[in-house]
Design a protein around this motif. Sequence first.
Motif, short mmCIF file in Angstrom:
data_model
loop_
_atom_site.label_atom_id
_atom_site.label_comp_id
_atom_site.label_asym_id
_atom_site.label_seq_id
_atom_site.Cartn_x
_atom_site.Cartn_y
_atom_site.Cartn_z
N ILE A 61 61.49 25.79 -33.82
CA ILE A 61 61.88 24.96 -32.68
C ILE A 61 60.67 24.20 -32.12
O ILE A 61 60.75 23.00 -31.82
CB ILE A 61 62.53 25.81 -31.59
CG1 ILE A 61 63.87 26.38 -32.10
CG2 ILE A 61 62.76 25.01 -30.32
CD1 ILE A 61 64.51 27.37 -31.15
N PHE A 62 59.57 24.92 -31.99
CA PHE A 62 58.39 24.33 -31.33
C PHE A 62 57.33 23.88 -32.32
O PHE A 62 56.14 23.82 -31.97
CB PHE A 62 57.79 25.35 -30.35
CG PHE A 62 58.72 25.73 -29.24
CD1 PHE A 62 58.98 24.85 -28.20
CD2 PHE A 62 59.33 26.97 -29.23
CE1 PHE A 62 59.83 25.19 -27.17
CE2 PHE A 62 60.20 27.33 -28.20
CZ PHE A 62 60.44 26.43 -27.17
N ALA A 63 57.73 23.56 -33.55
CA ALA A 63 56.76 23.10 -34.55
C ALA A 63 55.99 21.87 -34.10
O ALA A 63 54.76 21.81 -34.29
CB ALA A 63 57.48 22.84 -35.88
N PRO A 64 56.63 20.85 -33.49
CA PRO A 64 55.83 19.69 -33.03
C PRO A 64 54.78 20.06 -31.99
O PRO A 64 53.66 19.54 -32.03
CB PRO A 64 56.89 18.75 -32.44
CG PRO A 64 58.17 19.14 -33.10
CD PRO A 64 58.07 20.61 -33.31
N LEU A 65 55.13 20.97 -31.08
CA LEU A 65 54.17 21.39 -30.07
C LEU A 65 53.02 22.17 -30.69
O LEU A 65 51.85 21.97 -30.33
CB LEU A 65 54.88 22.24 -29.01
CG LEU A 65 54.00 22.83 -27.90
CD1 LEU A 65 53.33 21.71 -27.10
CD2 LEU A 65 54.83 23.72 -26.97
N LEU A 66 53.33 23.06 -31.64
CA LEU A 66 52.29 23.87 -32.26
C LEU A 66 51.33 23.02 -33.08
O LEU A 66 50.12 23.23 -33.06
CB LEU A 66 52.94 24.95 -33.14
CG LEU A 66 53.76 26.00 -32.41
CD1 LEU A 66 54.46 26.93 -33.39
CD2 LEU A 66 52.88 26.82 -31.46
N ARG A 121 61.42 24.67 -40.22
CA ARG A 121 62.57 24.01 -39.61
C ARG A 121 63.65 23.74 -40.66
O ARG A 121 64.84 23.99 -40.44
CB ARG A 121 62.16 22.70 -38.94
CG ARG A 121 60.98 22.81 -38.01
CD ARG A 121 60.70 21.49 -37.33
NE ARG A 121 61.42 21.40 -36.06
CZ ARG A 121 61.45 20.33 -35.30
NH1 ARG A 121 60.84 19.23 -35.69
NH2 ARG A 121 62.11 20.33 -34.17
N VAL A 122 63.24 23.23 -41.80
CA VAL A 122 64.20 22.90 -42.87
C VAL A 122 64.86 24.17 -43.39
O VAL A 122 66.09 24.24 -43.52
CB VAL A 122 63.49 22.14 -44.01
CG1 VAL A 122 64.44 21.94 -45.18
CG2 VAL A 122 62.97 20.80 -43.51
N SER A 123 64.06 25.19 -43.68
CA SER A 123 64.61 26.41 -44.28
C SER A 123 65.57 27.12 -43.33
O SER A 123 66.68 27.51 -43.74
CB SER A 123 63.46 27.36 -44.66
OG SER A 123 62.65 26.80 -45.67
#
Length: 332
Positions: A61-66, A121-123
């Motif tokens: 969920i927070f991949a862009p923030l990380l 996210r994709v998986s």
Amino acid sequence: MTAPLHEETPAGTAVVEPAPTKTEAAIEGRSLGRIAWERLKRDKVALIGGAVVLLLILVAIFAPLLTALTGQSPNERHEDLIDPLFSTPKGALGGMSGEHLLGVEPVSGRDILARILYGARVSILVGFLSAVVAVIFGTILGTLAGYFGGWLDALISRVMDMLLAFPQLLFIISLISVMPNDLLGLTGTGVRLLLMILVIGFFGWPYIGRIVRGQVLSLREREYIEAARSLGAGRGYIIGKELLPNLVAPITVYMTLMIPTNILTEAALSFLGVGVKPPTASWGSMLSDAVTYYESDPMYMIIPGVAIFITVLAFNLFGDGVRDALDPKGTR
């Protein structure tokens, strides 16, 4: 003259009841959900698996923030970090450094940590949504087959047998090769994600359909179902109010065990080149690219492989724990 067995209480005198003992006060009813939660809490391995699953969901969920916190982008190229002679990262362990914690990809120099985060996210998206599709189809058709029986049961059962014998991977490969790049307002990777979710879910529903059918065949002969019929309850009421609530436990268990299988299927499709389109990050496509460099840069293959392994293992451990917790015949 013998004394009376029971002494009479004078009129107007209050009867004092004995105070409940500690044992009686401690006895209280427990719901099935509470019993299942107490069983699950005792399974430390399942709790660890659940914690890892929750962490993976949060990461997705927070991949862009990380990635913003690390100062990297999944598609930003760092060709200055690549050896021009061998097309591999400069330095040891695939170019790991304080700036690139898991190193960089060969040739492009893209940050592996950022691509691992976005690949989650994709998986997880494909694994979860395809499981939801399978549960919806499997629950509806399995319930209809088990409750009504007869020719409808025979028809649905034969369809399930046919789908179970169908080569799923070959069908998806052939379908994606003829699908347009634009579909239902989606383009490129969005189209392939939608196709993977629908096709994996469609070919997965027979497994849960068989489980639901077997449960319904057993439940429809129970006394409370016969009592509902005798009171004039219709088929819709019996299915919706009497059967489906008793199917929640097996459906939940099988769904938690289906998600890791779907994640592996998505990784296999991406590995074969029919998953998400480049440059979208995917663990399977990273493994596919790493085949060329597994000798000169083994970390590029190890890192996405470990990510897939940990994800599938965590879901399986958590699913096994949920199954044991919801099993009414369990002793744990």
